[in-house]
Design a protein around this motif. Structure first.
Motif, PDB file in Angstrom:
ATOM      1  N   ILE A 199     -40.986 -86.423 -98.410  1.00  0.00           N
ATOM      2  CA  ILE A 199     -41.782 -85.445 -99.156  1.00  0.00           C
ATOM      3  C   ILE A 199     -41.354 -84.024 -98.818  1.00  0.00           C
ATOM      4  N   LEU A 200     -41.054 -83.771 -97.545  1.00  0.00           N
ATOM      5  CA  LEU A 200     -40.629 -82.450 -97.096  1.00  0.00           C
ATOM      6  C   LEU A 200     -39.156 -82.483 -96.715  1.00  0.00           C
ATOM      7  N   GLN A 201     -38.491 -81.347 -96.867  1.00  0.00           N
ATOM      8  CA  GLN A 201     -37.093 -81.258 -96.491  1.00  0.00           C
ATOM      9  C   GLN A 201     -36.951 -81.252 -94.974  1.00  0.00           C
ATOM     10  N   ARG A 202     -35.735 -81.522 -94.503  1.00  0.00           N
ATOM     11  CA  ARG A 202     -35.524 -81.654 -93.061  1.00  0.00           C
ATOM     12  C   ARG A 202     -35.897 -80.386 -92.303  1.00  0.00           C
ATOM     13  N   GLY A 203     -35.655 -79.239 -92.894  1.00  0.00           N
ATOM     14  CA  GLY A 203     -36.021 -77.990 -92.240  1.00  0.00           C
ATOM     15  C   GLY A 203     -37.510 -77.795 -92.086  1.00  0.00           C
ATOM     16  N   GLN A 204     -38.306 -78.658 -92.741  1.00  0.00           N
ATOM     17  CA  GLN A 204     -39.764 -78.572 -92.664  1.00  0.00           C
ATOM     18  C   GLN A 204     -40.368 -79.632 -91.739  1.00  0.00           C
ATOM     19  N   TRP A 205     -39.518 -80.399 -91.071  1.00  0.00           N
ATOM     20  CA  TRP A 205     -40.041 -81.395 -90.144  1.00  0.00           C
ATOM     21  C   TRP A 205     -40.799 -80.718 -89.009  1.00  0.00           C
ATOM     22  N   VAL A 206     -41.737 -81.431 -88.440  1.00  0.00           N
ATOM     23  CA  VAL A 206     -42.608 -80.842 -87.420  1.00  0.00           C
ATOM     24  C   VAL A 206     -42.117 -81.213 -86.017  1.00  0.00           C
ATOM     25  N   ALA A 227     -50.810 -83.742 -74.600  1.00  0.00           N
ATOM     26  CA  ALA A 227     -52.163 -83.628 -75.150  1.00  0.00           C
ATOM     27  C   ALA A 227     -52.214 -82.576 -76.260  1.00  0.00           C
ATOM     28  N   GLY A 228     -52.806 -82.947 -77.372  1.00  0.00           N
ATOM     29  CA  GLY A 228     -52.977 -82.025 -78.487  1.00  0.00           C
ATOM     30  C   GLY A 228     -51.772 -81.871 -79.392  1.00  0.00           C
ATOM     31  N   GLU A 229     -50.645 -82.488 -79.035  1.00  0.00           N
ATOM     32  CA  GLU A 229     -49.426 -82.297 -79.821  1.00  0.00           C
ATOM     33  C   GLU A 229     -49.534 -82.865 -81.236  1.00  0.00           C
ATOM     34  N   MET A 230     -50.210 -83.984 -81.384  1.00  0.00           N
ATOM     35  CA  MET A 230     -50.313 -84.582 -82.710  1.00  0.00           C
ATOM     36  C   MET A 230     -51.159 -83.712 -83.641  1.00  0.00           C
ATOM     37  N   ASP A 231     -52.226 -83.126 -83.118  1.00  0.00           N
ATOM     38  CA  ASP A 231     -53.045 -82.226 -83.944  1.00  0.00           C
ATOM     39  C   ASP A 231     -52.233 -81.006 -84.365  1.00  0.00           C
ATOM     40  N   ILE A 232     -51.458 -80.465 -83.424  1.00  0.00           N
ATOM     41  CA  ILE A 232     -50.607 -79.309 -83.749  1.00  0.00           C
ATOM     42  C   ILE A 232     -49.575 -79.684 -84.801  1.00  0.00           C
ATOM     43  N   ALA A 233     -48.989 -80.866 -84.643  1.00  0.00           N
ATOM     44  CA  ALA A 233     -47.966 -81.315 -85.590  1.00  0.00           C
ATOM     45  C   ALA A 233     -48.544 -81.508 -86.987  1.00  0.00           C
ATOM     46  N   TRP A 234     -49.732 -82.095 -87.078  1.00  0.00           N
ATOM     47  CA  TRP A 234     -50.324 -82.310 -88.396  1.00  0.00           C
ATOM     48  C   TRP A 234     -50.743 -81.006 -89.049  1.00  0.00           C
ATOM     49  N   ALA A 235     -51.216 -80.049 -88.255  1.00  0.00           N
ATOM     50  CA  ALA A 235     -51.540 -78.735 -88.813  1.00  0.00           C
ATOM     51  C   ALA A 235     -50.287 -78.074 -89.374  1.00  0.00           C
ATOM     52  N   ALA A 236     -49.170 -78.197 -88.641  1.00  0.00           N
ATOM     53  CA  ALA A 236     -47.905 -77.647 -89.123  1.00  0.00           C
ATOM     54  C   ALA A 236     -47.443 -78.369 -90.384  1.00  0.00           C
ATOM     55  N   ALA A 237     -47.656 -79.681 -90.444  1.00  0.00           N
ATOM     56  CA  ALA A 237     -47.260 -80.455 -91.623  1.00  0.00           C
ATOM     57  C   ALA A 237     -48.036 -79.995 -92.857  1.00  0.00           C
ATOM     58  N   GLU A 238     -49.314 -79.737 -92.696  1.00  0.00           N
ATOM     59  CA  GLU A 238     -50.121 -79.274 -93.826  1.00  0.00           C
ATOM     60  C   GLU A 238     -49.696 -77.876 -94.269  1.00  0.00           C
ATOM     61  N   ASP A 239     -49.306 -77.029 -93.327  1.00  0.00           N
ATOM     62  CA  ASP A 239     -48.788 -75.704 -93.682  1.00  0.00           C
ATOM     63  C   ASP A 239     -47.507 -75.825 -94.507  1.00  0.00           C
ATOM     64  N   SER A 243     -46.775 -74.772 -98.407  1.00  0.00           N
ATOM     65  CA  SER A 243     -45.632 -73.937 -98.779  1.00  0.00           C
ATOM     66  C   SER A 243     -44.832 -74.570 -99.915  1.00  0.00           C
ATOM     67  N   SER A 244     -44.545 -75.863 -99.803  1.00  0.00           N
ATOM     68  CA  SER A 244     -43.776 -76.551-100.846  1.00  0.00           C
ATOM     69  C   SER A 244     -44.559 -76.622-102.152  1.00  0.00           C
ATOM     70  N   LEU A 245     -45.861 -76.868-102.046  1.00  0.00           N
ATOM     71  CA  LEU A 245     -46.705 -76.951-103.242  1.00  0.00           C
ATOM     72  C   LEU A 245     -46.766 -75.603-103.950  1.00  0.00           C
ATOM     73  N   THR A 246     -46.960 -74.531-103.187  1.00  0.00           N
ATOM     74  CA  THR A 246     -47.029 -73.193-103.779  1.00  0.00           C
ATOM     75  C   THR A 246     -45.725 -72.826-104.462  1.00  0.00           C
ATOM     76  N   THR A 247     -44.601 -73.131-103.810  1.00  0.00           N
ATOM     77  CA  THR A 247     -43.291 -72.835-104.396  1.00  0.00           C
ATOM     78  C   THR A 247     -43.089 -73.584-105.706  1.00  0.00           C
ATOM     79  N   ALA A 248     -43.458 -74.869-105.727  1.00  0.00           N
ATOM     80  CA  ALA A 248     -43.282 -75.676-106.939  1.00  0.00           C
ATOM     81  C   ALA A 248     -44.177 -75.181-108.075  1.00  0.00           C
ATOM     82  N   LEU A 249     -45.417 -74.803-107.756  1.00  0.00           N
ATOM     83  CA  LEU A 249     -46.333 -74.301-108.783  1.00  0.00           C
ATOM     84  C   LEU A 249     -45.841 -72.972-109.349  1.00  0.00           C
TER      85      LEU A 249
END
Length: 264
Positions: A199-206, A227-239, A243-249
Motif C-alpha cells: 500500500i505504501l512505497q518503500r520510502g514510507q516504511w516505518v 516498549a512503545g515501539e509498535m504504537d509509535i510505528a502505527w502512528a507513523a504508518a497512519e501519517d 500523506s499518500s491519500l492527500t496526494t492522490a486526492l
C-alpha cells in the motif's frame, strides 16, 4: 383451516394494536427505508427515509481517490486509520455510496507483534528468521546477519558452537565469554512495511527498534520490540497513509473532508 385463519387474524390484530402504540414503525412488505408515522388519531403517514447506501470496495489509494473525484461532491468525506480507508460519497443520483478499502498488517508487523510471546531463538533460528521475514528490512541494521553468524557460545563440555551458512561446527576450546559479542548491537532498527499489499512505497516504511539480547546460559537470543515501539510505528504508518491519500486526492482534484478514525 378455520382455526388457522382465526389464529392468523388474531395475530394480525395484535400486531396492529402494538403498532398503534408506536409513533414510528416499519413493515416487512415495504423497503427498509419506508416508515409509517402514527398521527395519534388512528391514521398513519407513509414517509421515506434515506435508502441504504450503495457499497463498493477498492484495493488502492488511487482507486479510492478516483471514485471520490468522479462520483463525490463537496459533501463527501473520507476516513482513514490503520484498519482501512472509508469514503462516503453523496452520489449524483441522490443516493449515498460507501467505498471501503480494508487494510491488514504486513506479515512483518504481525511477526514483530508475535515476538512478545516467544521466549528465545537459537542462533540458527534467528539468522533464518531475519533472512526470510526481514531480508528487505535490514538496511539500518548494519551487517547483522554476518555478525550473528560469527557469534560463538561456550559449551559446558569445553566445546564451542558456531553457526554458518550451510554448516554447523563444534570445537573443543573452552571460553569464559561469548566470542564476537562485542560486535553484536544491543538494539537494531528494522524498516518494515506497515500494511500488507504494498500500500505504501518503500520510502514510507516505518521504523521499529528491536532489542537483541544473547543468553550464554541457553545459547540463544531474545529478540523483541522496545516498549512503545509498535504504537509509535502505527502512528507513523497512519501519517504516511494520510500523506499518500492527500496526494492522490489532490492529483484527482477531489476535495472531500478528511477525518481520522471511522464514520459513526
Amino acid at each position: 383451516m378455520s382455526a388457522a385463519i382465526t389464529a392468523d387474524a388474531i395475530k394480525e390484530i395484535v400486531n396492529l394494536a402494538e403498532r398503534g402504540r408506536q409513533p414510528v414503525f416499519t413493515t416487512e412488505r415495504e423497503p427498509k427505508h419506508v416508515y409509517y408515522l402514527n398521527k395519534g388519531d388512528g391514521d398513519y403517514v407513509r414517509v421515506f427515509g434515506d435508502p441504504a447506501p450503495l457499497t463498493a470496495t477498492v484495493n488502492s489509494i488511487v482507486g479510492m481517490a478516483t471514485l471520490m473525484a468522479h462520483e463525490g461532491d463537496s459533501n463527501s468525506a473520507v476516513w482513514y486509520s490503520r484498519t482501512g480507508i472509508i469514503g462516503v460519497l453523496d452520489h449524483t443520483i441522490g443516493r449515498r455510496k460507501v467505498v471501503t478499502m480494508p487494510l491488514k498488517p504486513s506479515p512483518q508487523m504481525d511477526a514483530i507483534k508475535d515476538l512478545a510471546a516467544r521466549k528465545a531463538y537459537s542462533q540458527r533460528e534467528l539468522i533464518l528468521f531475519l533472512r526470510t521475514m526481514f531480508l528487505d528490512c535490514l538496511d539500518r541494521s548494519g551487517d547483522i546477519i554476518n555478525v550473528l553468524r560469527s557469534i560463538r557460545f561456550d559449551l559446558q563440555d569445553a566445546g564451542t558452537s558456531e553457526a554458518k551458512h550451510g554448516k554447523s561446527s563444534i570445537g573443543r576450546q573452552m571460553r569464559s565469554e561469548i566470542s564476537g559479542a562485542s560486535e553484536l548491537p544491543e538494539i537494531i532498527t528494522l524498516a518494515v512495511p506497515p500494511f500488507a499489499g504494498n500500500i505504501l512505497q518503500r520510502g514510507q516504511w516505518v521504523l521499529v527498534r528491536m532489542a537483541l539480547e544473547p543468553s550464554p546460559e541457553t545459547q540463544s537470543f531474545q529478540f523483541f520490540p522496545l516498549a512503545g515501539e509498535m504504537d509509535i510505528a502505527w502512528a507513523a504508518a497512519e501519517d504516511e497513509l494520510l500523506s499518500s491519500l492527500t496526494t492522490a486526492l489532490e492529483f484527482q482534484k477531489a476535495e472531500p473532508r478528511i477525518y481520522h478514525g471511522q464514520p459513526n
